[in-house]
Write a protein that holds these residues in place. Structure first.
Motif, mmCIF file in Angstrom:
data_model
loop_
_atom_site.group_PDB
_atom_site.id
_atom_site.type_symbol
_atom_site.label_atom_id
_atom_site.label_comp_id
_atom_site.label_asym_id
_atom_site.label_seq_id
_atom_site.Cartn_x
_atom_site.Cartn_y
_atom_site.Cartn_z
ATOM 1 N N LEU A 71 0.836 -1.194 0.000
ATOM 2 C CA LEU A 71 0.000 0.000 0.000
ATOM 3 C C LEU A 71 0.876 1.251 0.000
ATOM 4 C CD1 LEU A 71 -2.670 -0.959 2.703
ATOM 5 C CD2 LEU A 71 -2.781 -1.326 0.231
ATOM 6 N N THR A 72 0.488 2.234 -0.790
ATOM 7 C CA THR A 72 1.195 3.515 -0.791
ATOM 8 C C THR A 72 0.809 4.304 0.462
ATOM 9 O OG1 THR A 72 -0.557 4.700 -1.965
ATOM 10 C CG2 THR A 72 1.097 3.554 -3.310
ATOM 11 N N ASP A 73 1.595 5.329 0.776
ATOM 12 C CA ASP A 73 1.267 6.175 1.917
ATOM 13 C C ASP A 73 -0.097 6.829 1.729
ATOM 14 O OD1 ASP A 73 3.694 5.448 2.913
ATOM 15 O OD2 ASP A 73 4.553 7.476 2.945
ATOM 16 N N SER A 74 -0.418 7.188 0.503
ATOM 17 C CA SER A 74 -1.719 7.798 0.224
ATOM 18 C C SER A 74 -2.856 6.832 0.512
ATOM 19 C CB SER A 74 -1.772 8.256 -1.240
ATOM 20 O OG SER A 74 -3.045 8.777 -1.555
ATOM 21 N N GLU A 75 -2.680 5.575 0.125
ATOM 22 C CA GLU A 75 -3.705 4.561 0.400
ATOM 23 C C GLU A 75 -3.831 4.312 1.897
ATOM 24 O OE1 GLU A 75 -3.472 1.825 -3.638
ATOM 25 O OE2 GLU A 75 -1.952 1.561 -2.074
ATOM 26 N N ILE A 76 -2.693 4.226 2.589
ATOM 27 C CA ILE A 76 -2.718 4.035 4.035
ATOM 28 C C ILE A 76 -3.483 5.171 4.702
ATOM 29 C CG2 ILE A 76 -1.287 4.022 6.120
ATOM 30 C CD1 ILE A 76 0.885 2.590 4.457
ATOM 31 N N CYS A 77 -3.227 6.393 4.286
ATOM 32 C CA CYS A 77 -3.870 7.561 4.875
ATOM 33 C C CYS A 77 -5.387 7.500 4.724
ATOM 34 C CB CYS A 77 -3.322 8.831 4.229
ATOM 35 S SG CYS A 77 -3.903 10.364 4.999
ATOM 36 N N GLN A 78 -5.852 7.016 3.592
ATOM 37 C CA GLN A 78 -7.296 6.921 3.360
ATOM 38 C C GLN A 78 -7.957 5.990 4.375
ATOM 39 O OE1 GLN A 78 -7.934 5.763 -0.722
ATOM 40 N NE2 GLN A 78 -7.002 7.624 -1.548
ATOM 41 N N TYR A 79 -7.314 4.864 4.678
ATOM 42 C CA TYR A 79 -7.900 3.917 5.629
ATOM 43 C C TYR A 79 -7.859 4.456 7.053
ATOM 44 C CZ TYR A 79 -7.927 0.522 1.852
ATOM 45 O OH TYR A 79 -8.170 -0.121 0.669
ATOM 46 N N LEU A 80 -6.877 5.276 7.354
ATOM 47 C CA LEU A 80 -6.745 5.803 8.711
ATOM 48 C C LEU A 80 -7.801 6.864 9.019
ATOM 49 C CD1 LEU A 80 -2.867 6.085 9.161
ATOM 50 C CD2 LEU A 80 -4.400 4.172 9.655
ATOM 51 N N ALA A 81 -8.543 7.277 8.025
ATOM 52 C CA ALA A 81 -9.587 8.282 8.243
ATOM 53 C C ALA A 81 -10.772 7.714 9.014
ATOM 54 C CB ALA A 81 -10.055 8.848 6.905
ATOM 55 N N HIS A 82 -10.886 6.393 9.119
ATOM 56 C CA HIS A 82 -11.991 5.757 9.843
ATOM 57 C C HIS A 82 -11.940 6.171 11.314
ATOM 58 C CE1 HIS A 82 -14.856 2.811 11.208
ATOM 59 N NE2 HIS A 82 -15.034 2.367 9.977
ATOM 60 N N SER A 83 -13.090 6.495 11.897
ATOM 61 C CA SER A 83 -13.131 6.972 13.278
ATOM 62 C C SER A 83 -12.812 5.870 14.287
ATOM 63 C CB SER A 83 -14.505 7.571 13.596
ATOM 64 O OG SER A 83 -15.531 6.599 13.416
ATOM 65 N N ASN A 84 -13.051 4.608 13.919
ATOM 66 C CA ASN A 84 -12.760 3.482 14.799
ATOM 67 C C ASN A 84 -11.433 2.870 14.374
ATOM 68 O OD1 ASN A 84 -12.672 0.577 15.555
ATOM 69 N ND2 ASN A 84 -14.653 1.025 16.500
ATOM 70 N N ILE A 85 -10.421 2.930 15.237
ATOM 71 C CA ILE A 85 -9.100 2.500 14.793
ATOM 72 C C ILE A 85 -9.009 0.984 14.606
ATOM 73 C CG2 ILE A 85 -7.990 4.497 15.855
ATOM 74 C CD1 ILE A 85 -6.764 2.517 17.888
ATOM 75 N N ALA A 86 -9.809 0.211 15.339
ATOM 76 C CA ALA A 86 -9.809 -1.238 15.118
ATOM 77 C C ALA A 86 -10.300 -1.550 13.708
ATOM 78 C CB ALA A 86 -10.677 -1.937 16.166
#
Length: 256
Positions: free
Chosen positions: A195-210
């Protein structure tokens, strides 16, 4: 009261027969660890587990977690791995990369050796705070390769520093002041290979970290997961209403 929420997971991926990654989630001590046993070397799984266990034991002695304590534990693990290689592997190397996150009352600290990474997501901006100790990263910094070329380069798997490889290991440290809402990511290179850093960042936007962490792993598996994958998310949360009971939650610095 400010709180820390964390979620850790590891997976052998879809190609490797053995998971040589190990991780540690000591939220009550403010310490998280990802270790990646060196692929192609003997006993990589033993090496990563020894690194994690050495830090865990150091935290159990009752002394407050500190940069100095973790650094000493990593040097101890380095010495023990060097001895193990000599005694049990006919001198072949049992080594591991490592990245550690320490949160104290005011600061965050990343300590690392190798290409396991530490990131910070702040105000929707993702930054890699660690610097890969790798052959291709050295070439990128020297202007010999572009970042896009580095990932596919034939030397992409060659690291220049790890625990257990040399009698003395140098541990790099980067520190800063954490802010409420900060989200930290620790990962082995099995994540950023897919995964690129950009793709990783998109997933981290979820409010629930689990859920965000599970989405990271799922996407890595969908992408082929050629290596073991380990990732830990750690969020400094000042809104108790935003904490999910599936996450590991502890009061931050409750004794201070």
């Amino acid at each position: 009261m400010k709180q820390v929420v964390s979620h850790a997971q590891t997976h052998k991926g879809l190609v490797r027969k053995l998971n040589e990654d190990a991780c540690l989630d000591l939220a009550d001590s403010g310490v998280w660890v990802v270790a990646d046993g060196m692929g192609g070397h003997a006993a990589g799984d033993i090496a990563s587990q020894l690194v994690v266990d050495t830090i865990r034991l150091a935290m159990q002695r009752g002394e407050a977690a500190s940069v100095n304590l973790i650094t000493q534990a990593l040097h101890q693990a380095n010495a023990e791995l060097c001895r193990y290689s000599q005694q049990h592997l006919d001198g072949h190397t049992a080594g591991s990369t490592v990245v550690v996150l320490l949160l104290d009352k005011v600061h965050y600290h990343f300590l690392w050796a190798g290409d396991s990474r530490g990131y910070l997501l702040r105000h929707q901006q993702l930054r890699q705070l660690t610097r890969d100790h790798s052959q291709v990263n050295d070439m990128v910094e020297q202007g010999l390769l572009s970042s896009s070329e580095a990932e596919q380069h034939e030397l992409a798997n060659v690291i220049t520093r790890a625990v257990g490889v040399d009698p003395h290991v140098s541990i790099d440290i980067v520190s800063g002041v954490w802010q409420p809402g900060d989200l930290f990511l620790l990962c082995s290179d099995g994540l950023n290979k897919e995964l690129t850093d950009s793709e990783i960042c998109q997933y981290l936007a979820h409010s629930n970290i689990a859920e965000a962490n599970r989405a990271l792993l799922h996407s890595t598996l969908v992408a082929g997961a050629r290596d073991n994958v380990t990732c830990i998310l750690v969020k400094v949360n000042n809104d108790p209403q935003n904490v999910n009971d599936k996450d590991k939650t502890i009061p931050l610095f409750m004794n201070n």
